[in-house]
Scaffold this active site. Structure first.
Site, mmCIF file in Angstrom:
data_model
loop_
_atom_site.group_PDB
_atom_site.id
_atom_site.type_symbol
_atom_site.label_atom_id
_atom_site.label_comp_id
_atom_site.label_asym_id
_atom_site.label_seq_id
_atom_site.Cartn_x
_atom_site.Cartn_y
_atom_site.Cartn_z
ATOM 1 N N ARG A 38 0.850 -1.188 0.000
ATOM 2 C CA ARG A 38 0.000 0.000 0.000
ATOM 3 C C ARG A 38 0.886 1.238 0.000
ATOM 4 N NH1 ARG A 38 -3.680 -2.313 -1.716
ATOM 5 N NH2 ARG A 38 -5.667 -2.862 -0.789
ATOM 6 N N GLU A 84 -3.168 7.639 -6.299
ATOM 7 C CA GLU A 84 -3.097 6.936 -7.590
ATOM 8 C C GLU A 84 -4.203 7.417 -8.521
ATOM 9 O OE1 GLU A 84 -3.097 2.705 -6.805
ATOM 10 O OE2 GLU A 84 -1.334 2.832 -5.530
ATOM 11 N N HIS A 120 0.547 -0.011 -10.123
ATOM 12 C CA HIS A 120 -0.328 -0.845 -9.275
ATOM 13 C C HIS A 120 -0.782 -2.106 -10.024
ATOM 14 C CE1 HIS A 120 -3.213 -0.702 -5.595
ATOM 15 N NE2 HIS A 120 -2.897 -1.943 -5.908
#
Length: 332
Positions: free
Chosen positions: A236, A265, A286
């Site tokens: 994370r 993000e 990601h």
């Protein structure tokens, strides 16, 4: 007492296997992707449950709008950062995720990134595409005999440990919950953080983002590490302090870093952008759960848990991904 889920709203793209399984068990599924908040607040009133991935945010406002009708929000993935769990509990909405579905994919990406820090394949490959032959520039180091610290020994952390031990790395690890015996079974020497910092050649984090883990790797903790330590975050954004890593890369304290996740993000901050563009950083957008297999797995796991909550199938009886047991108690 069964939850009697009859109508499900799918808010983000999930694999079709999820929809098929729900429909086979008499549950109606409606696709309405990436709705603006106002529309989402209107729509949730018409459904018993909603399924999200990362794009849709289930806020207190959305949960209040769905009060009385919405019973469950399922996240096809690990973590529930985009769902306001206290607000869900206050509105008797059960929140569940699929903690195991992404584990292998996230683990494999972590291992690949560790390897890419040892052998600079990313810049070497780019230099070849640009027509250069920079053999001397892209020499690396072996992973064999190096020490990997795994912070967080849940499913993903343990899977990483098992694989990297096969490469001949010494694996040390920290977790406040995992026992020494559980760690040992995965080939990990369990230690305290203070014991770990000076020993690690590589550090990978596999914890949730909670107050205790925010900036777990910071200027203060990096100061206790070896000169030339390398760090990896596929967990994370925010567990590793990005500014601290940037400073460490400039001073030489940090020899390389790999990031798949960011505090925001897509990234907008100057610090994150500077980190991504640093020549000693491998950055990915990601991709931890972005495999064909993981997407099917998480989609199916959400559907299975919805069916289990309905109590209509002898085959599907587990809803182990429920985060807020208090909300579930309201229906029992």
């Amino acid at each position: 007492m069964p939850l009697n889920i009859k109508k499900v709203l799918v808010c983000d793209a999930v694999d079709k296997s999820c929809v098929e399984l729900l429909e086979q068990h008499g549950i109606n599924v409606t696709y309405k992707l990436k709705l603006p908040v106002e529309e989402l607040c209107q729509e949730v009133k018409n459904f018993d449950a909603a399924i999200v991935r990362s794009d849709t945010k289930i806020t207190a406002e959305v949960l209040a709008a769905g009060a009385g009708s919405l019973k469950v929000v399922g996240r096809a993935g690990a973590g529930v950062d985009n769902i306001d769990v206290p607000a869900a509990t206050a509105n008797n909405v059960v929140v569940l995720n699929t903690p195991g579905g992404n584990s292998i994919s996230a683990c494999e990406l972590t291992c690949i990134l560790i390897g890419s820090l040892a052998r600079p394949v990313v810049p070497a490959g780019q230099s070849m595409k640009e027509g250069r032959w920079d053999r001397k520039l892209y020499a690396g180091t072996e992973l064999y005999g190096k020490t990997l610290a795994v912070l967080g020994l849940g499913r993903i952390g343990r899977e990483v440990a098992i694989r990297m031990k096969t490469w001949g790395m010494r694996i040390i690890g920290y977790d406040p919950i995992t026992t020494e015996a559980e760690a040992k079974a995965a080939g990990i020497e369990k230690m305290t953080l203070e014991e770990i910092w000076p020993l690690a050649d590589y550090i990978t984090v596999h914890t949730p983002l909670i107050p205790a883990t925010r900036n777990l790797i910071s200027t203060e903790t990096l100061a206790k590490c070896k000169q030339g330590v390398k760090v990896v975050n596929v967990a994370r954004g925010g567990i590793i302090d990005e500014q601290a890593v940037l400073d460490g890369l400039e001073s030489g304290k940090v020899a390389g870093a790999a990031f798949d996740v960011y505090p925001e993000e897509p990234p907008k901050s100057a610090v994150t952008k500077a980190l991504i563009s640093h020549p000693k950083v491998v950055a990915t957008p990601h991709l931890g759960a972005s495999t064909a297999e993981a997407q099917v797995r998480v989609a199916v796991e959400v559907a299975e848990q919805f069916i289990a909550l309905n109590g209509t199938s002898p085959k599907y009886t587990s809803y182990a991904g429920v985060i807020n047991k208090d909300a579930l108690a309201h229906y029992q």
